[in-house]
Every structure is written in C-alpha cells, then in structure tokens.
Design a protein around this motif. Structure first.
Motif, PDB file in Angstrom:
ATOM      1  N   VAL A 194       0.843  -1.205   0.000  1.00  0.00           N
ATOM      2  CA  VAL A 194       0.000   0.000   0.000  1.00  0.00           C
ATOM      3  C   VAL A 194       0.874   1.250   0.000  1.00  0.00           C
ATOM      4  O   VAL A 194       0.607   2.209  -0.735  1.00  0.00           O
ATOM      5  N   ASP A 195       1.929   1.232   0.797  1.00  0.00           N
ATOM      6  CA  ASP A 195       2.853   2.368   0.843  1.00  0.00           C
ATOM      7  C   ASP A 195       3.530   2.564  -0.508  1.00  0.00           C
ATOM      8  O   ASP A 195       3.656   3.693  -1.003  1.00  0.00           O
ATOM      9  N   GLU A 196       4.001   1.473  -1.109  1.00  0.00           N
ATOM     10  CA  GLU A 196       4.687   1.556  -2.402  1.00  0.00           C
ATOM     11  C   GLU A 196       3.765   2.103  -3.473  1.00  0.00           C
ATOM     12  O   GLU A 196       4.173   2.914  -4.318  1.00  0.00           O
ATOM     13  N   SER A 197       2.502   1.686  -3.440  1.00  0.00           N
ATOM     14  CA  SER A 197       1.531   2.189  -4.411  1.00  0.00           C
ATOM     15  C   SER A 197       1.288   3.675  -4.219  1.00  0.00           C
ATOM     16  O   SER A 197       1.216   4.441  -5.187  1.00  0.00           O
ATOM     17  N   ALA A 198       1.181   4.090  -2.954  1.00  0.00           N
ATOM     18  CA  ALA A 198       0.962   5.512  -2.655  1.00  0.00           C
ATOM     19  C   ALA A 198       2.158   6.347  -3.110  1.00  0.00           C
ATOM     20  O   ALA A 198       2.000   7.429  -3.682  1.00  0.00           O
ATOM     21  N   GLU A 245      -3.278   7.515  -0.317  1.00  0.00           N
ATOM     22  CA  GLU A 245      -3.977   6.791   0.742  1.00  0.00           C
ATOM     23  C   GLU A 245      -3.047   5.767   1.380  1.00  0.00           C
ATOM     24  O   GLU A 245      -3.032   4.599   1.015  1.00  0.00           O
ATOM     25  N   SER A 246      -2.263   6.238   2.323  1.00  0.00           N
ATOM     26  CA  SER A 246      -1.356   5.395   3.098  1.00  0.00           C
ATOM     27  C   SER A 246      -0.959   6.183   4.326  1.00  0.00           C
ATOM     28  O   SER A 246      -0.312   7.226   4.212  1.00  0.00           O
ATOM     29  N   GLU A 247      -1.326   5.698   5.501  1.00  0.00           N
ATOM     30  CA  GLU A 247      -0.999   6.442   6.714  1.00  0.00           C
ATOM     31  C   GLU A 247       0.504   6.501   6.961  1.00  0.00           C
ATOM     32  O   GLU A 247       1.009   7.494   7.487  1.00  0.00           O
ATOM     33  N   ASN A 248       1.230   5.479   6.549  1.00  0.00           N
ATOM     34  CA  ASN A 248       2.680   5.518   6.710  1.00  0.00           C
ATOM     35  C   ASN A 248       3.293   6.660   5.900  1.00  0.00           C
ATOM     36  O   ASN A 248       4.188   7.371   6.362  1.00  0.00           O
ATOM     37  N   VAL A 249       2.794   6.843   4.695  1.00  0.00           N
ATOM     38  CA  VAL A 249       3.320   7.903   3.827  1.00  0.00           C
ATOM     39  C   VAL A 249       2.866   9.278   4.302  1.00  0.00           C
ATOM     40  O   VAL A 249       3.668  10.214   4.411  1.00  0.00           O
ATOM     41  N   THR A 250       1.591   9.405   4.610  1.00  0.00           N
ATOM     42  CA  THR A 250       1.084  10.724   5.011  1.00  0.00           C
ATOM     43  C   THR A 250       1.660  11.164   6.353  1.00  0.00           C
ATOM     44  O   THR A 250       1.969  12.346   6.545  1.00  0.00           O
ATOM     45  N   SER A 251       1.840  10.240   7.282  1.00  0.00           N
ATOM     46  CA  SER A 251       2.404  10.611   8.583  1.00  0.00           C
ATOM     47  C   SER A 251       3.890  10.932   8.461  1.00  0.00           C
ATOM     48  O   SER A 251       4.402  11.833   9.129  1.00  0.00           O
ATOM     49  N   ALA A 252       4.595  10.191   7.588  1.00  0.00           N
ATOM     50  CA  ALA A 252       6.015  10.473   7.369  1.00  0.00           C
ATOM     51  C   ALA A 252       6.191  11.869   6.804  1.00  0.00           C
ATOM     52  O   ALA A 252       7.091  12.622   7.213  1.00  0.00           O
ATOM     53  N   LEU A 253       5.327  12.259   5.879  1.00  0.00           N
ATOM     54  CA  LEU A 253       5.424  13.589   5.289  1.00  0.00           C
ATOM     55  C   LEU A 253       5.130  14.676   6.321  1.00  0.00           C
ATOM     56  O   LEU A 253       5.821  15.705   6.365  1.00  0.00           O
ATOM     57  N   PHE A 254       4.132  14.465   7.170  1.00  0.00           N
ATOM     58  CA  PHE A 254       3.833  15.440   8.223  1.00  0.00           C
ATOM     59  C   PHE A 254       5.031  15.572   9.166  1.00  0.00           C
ATOM     60  O   PHE A 254       5.389  16.680   9.592  1.00  0.00           O
ATOM     61  N   ASP A 255       5.683  14.446   9.459  1.00  0.00           N
ATOM     62  CA  ASP A 255       6.836  14.462  10.345  1.00  0.00           C
ATOM     63  C   ASP A 255       8.017  15.207   9.728  1.00  0.00           C
ATOM     64  O   ASP A 255       8.824  15.814  10.444  1.00  0.00           O
ATOM     65  N   VAL A 256       8.125  15.178   8.390  1.00  0.00           N
ATOM     66  CA  VAL A 256       9.194  15.908   7.707  1.00  0.00           C
ATOM     67  C   VAL A 256       9.155  17.390   8.079  1.00  0.00           C
ATOM     68  O   VAL A 256      10.191  18.026   8.260  1.00  0.00           O
ATOM     69  N   PHE A 257       7.949  17.922   8.235  1.00  0.00           N
ATOM     70  CA  PHE A 257       7.797  19.354   8.505  1.00  0.00           C
ATOM     71  C   PHE A 257       7.560  19.684   9.979  1.00  0.00           C
ATOM     72  O   PHE A 257       7.941  20.761  10.441  1.00  0.00           O
ATOM     73  N   PHE A 258       6.923  18.766  10.730  1.00  0.00           N
ATOM     74  CA  PHE A 258       6.525  19.115  12.098  1.00  0.00           C
ATOM     75  C   PHE A 258       6.981  18.103  13.145  1.00  0.00           C
ATOM     76  O   PHE A 258       6.499  18.103  14.268  1.00  0.00           O
TER      77      PHE A 258
END
Length: 280
Positions: A194-198, A245-258
């Motif tokens: 799912v992460d790879e697809s996202a 649509e991948s919580e691992n990807v979206t949370s990683a991106l949020f962590d990049v900034f915050f």
C-alpha cells in the motif's frame, strides 16, 4: 524504495540543514469578547460572544518578520524572508470548510556557506482542530515546539490541515520528488505494498514536470490516512492532482515538517507561536 544519491548530493531540498529560525509574525484569526481589546479571528469556536477581526503577532527567534495587508477582498500575510504572500484563509479542493493560516516559514538549502532559499511554506488548519488541543492550553511556544505530542494530535485529528509550498526558484519535477522521497523514506520502517503504491502515485505527479518559480504545491491531509496533492502554476487550485492513501506515507510527510527534526525550523517555530497565542 530507491533513494536518489544525486538528489541527496545536489538538490536535497527537504532534508534537515542547520539554520536559524526567523522571527515571523503570524497573522491569526482570533475571536474576542467585548472586553478584549485585540481584533477578532477566524477561529469562532473559541468564543461564542464575539465579533470578527485579525490578530498579528511575532515569533521570538530572530530578526526577520512578516507583514499583513489587504489586497482587494483578500487578506494576506507576507513571509518576509522570501517576500511570498499567503492568504489568511483558504478554500481548497476536498475541504469541508475554509482553512486558516497558522504559521509561515521558508526552506533553505546550504551550498558551502551560502544559504539558498528554495521555497516558502504556510500551514493551514481547520479551525475546529483547536478545540481538540485543550490539554496544551497555557503552554508557551517553546513548550509547544518541544512537545511532539501536540503536533501528533493535530495530525491525528480527522480534520483538514494543508501545507502550502510556494517555490521561489525553478526546480525540475524529478529533482523535487527525489528530494521529497529522500526525506520520506527514512521515516517509513518497512514499506508495505500500500505504501509503495501511494509513493508511486505521489511520484507520478512530479516526474517529467517542470516546476517554475511561483508554482504552488498543496499537501492537504483530510485525515491521518488520506492526503490530497494539488499543483498549480496559476493561483489557488480548483482540482486535485492525486489522492495519497497510506498512513505511513502521510504521517512520514507530516513528520518531515513538524516532527523533531523539521526541514523548515522557521515554519514549525511560527506555528508553535501561533498555537501558543490561540491557546492562552
């Protein structure tokens, strides 16, 4: 997930580099009672007996500042390090309500000893998010900035938040993606299909695309596992380029900034100052 050595060495736009955080005034909407002498904001749920206006305040960490002004019917805050202007309130595709500007900052890439600004950024949130942060009421900006739990709560809230990126120089789309991928990848321990697809969907937005100075990129989290990506070279976008649509990807991106090591310390600092002012 391949990591690009070229982007790491040349245009690693989103990696952490030590820099001083600027002193950004943040323009936040703020509701007041009749006994309060400061102007009103766009966070009406904080006070039911109020009338609207705007509050401008400064972050405390450097000599740089931002200014607020009106142009036509829209009100803006200027990120003074880059001179880029951010609307105080935005209506974006996929969002249920207008989002309010919480803080601004910029990203700088250091070549040798020379800092080169790459983009300005602004964090927008659904005003209702603030009602979920009562635990941090009364905390100072420094306490908020050092407490990862508050920013985690903002991310976990099933309410919209959006990062607006304004490029201040031309960047090749592949270079931008490679740098973004280099920032996201270390934050995903084991990528699932799912992460790879996202990530593949995310990558396709930028591959073969020329990103000119002034291009707007919106990363809009609808909830912890769903993010919209919009890219526009002609003002605020009216459509969505892709849905991630991948919580691992979206949370990683949020962590990049915050997260604890944000790529734009000035942005996180400004957002912390905004939160401290609102949560007094």
């Amino acid at each position: 997930m391949a990591m690009s050595m070229c982007s790491t060495q040349a245009w690693n736009i989103l990696h952490h580099f030590p820099l001083k955080s600027p002193n950004h005034p943040v323009s936040l909407p703020f509701y007041k009672t009749h006994s309060d002498f400061s102007p009103l904001s766009t966070f009406p749920h904080l006070n039911n007996n109020s009338t609207p206006t705007h509050l401008s305040f400064k972050a405390s960490s450097s000599s740089s500042s931002s200014s607020s002004f009106s142009f036509g019917s829209a009100e803006y805050t200027e990120e003074t390090a880059t001179k880029e202007k951010f609307q105080r309130s935005l209506s974006l595709p996929g969002c249920s309500t207008s989002l309010s500007l919480l803080g601004t900052g910029y990203r700088e890439k250091v070549f040798a000893i020379i800092g080169v600004k790459v983009y300005a950024a602004g964090l927008y949130v659904n005003p209702s998010i603030l009602s979920t942060l009562s635990t941090w009421k009364g905390q100072s900006a420094s306490e908020i900035q050092e407490n990862s739990a508050l920013f985690s709560s903002i991310f976990q809230a099933p309410l919209e938040k959006s990062l607006q990126i304004v490029l201040v120089r031309d960047i090749d789309g592949k270079t931008f993606w490679d740098a973004l991928d280099d920032a996201i990848s270390p934050r995903i321990k084991t990528a699932t299909p799912v992460d790879e697809s996202a990530l593949s969907t995310f990558r396709s937005i930028f591959q073969g695309r020329s990103l000119k100075k002034g291009t707007l990129i919106f990363l809009t989290w609808l909830n912890p596992s769903k993010m919209l990506v919009c890219v526009s070279s002609d003002g605020i976008p009216s459509s969505v380029d892709a849905t991630i649509e991948s919580e691992n990807v979206t949370s990683a991106l949020f962590d990049v900034f915050f997260g604890d090591a944000p790529v734009s310390p000035s942005l996180k600092n400004s957002a912390a100052n905004g939160l401290a002012t609102i949560l007094k």
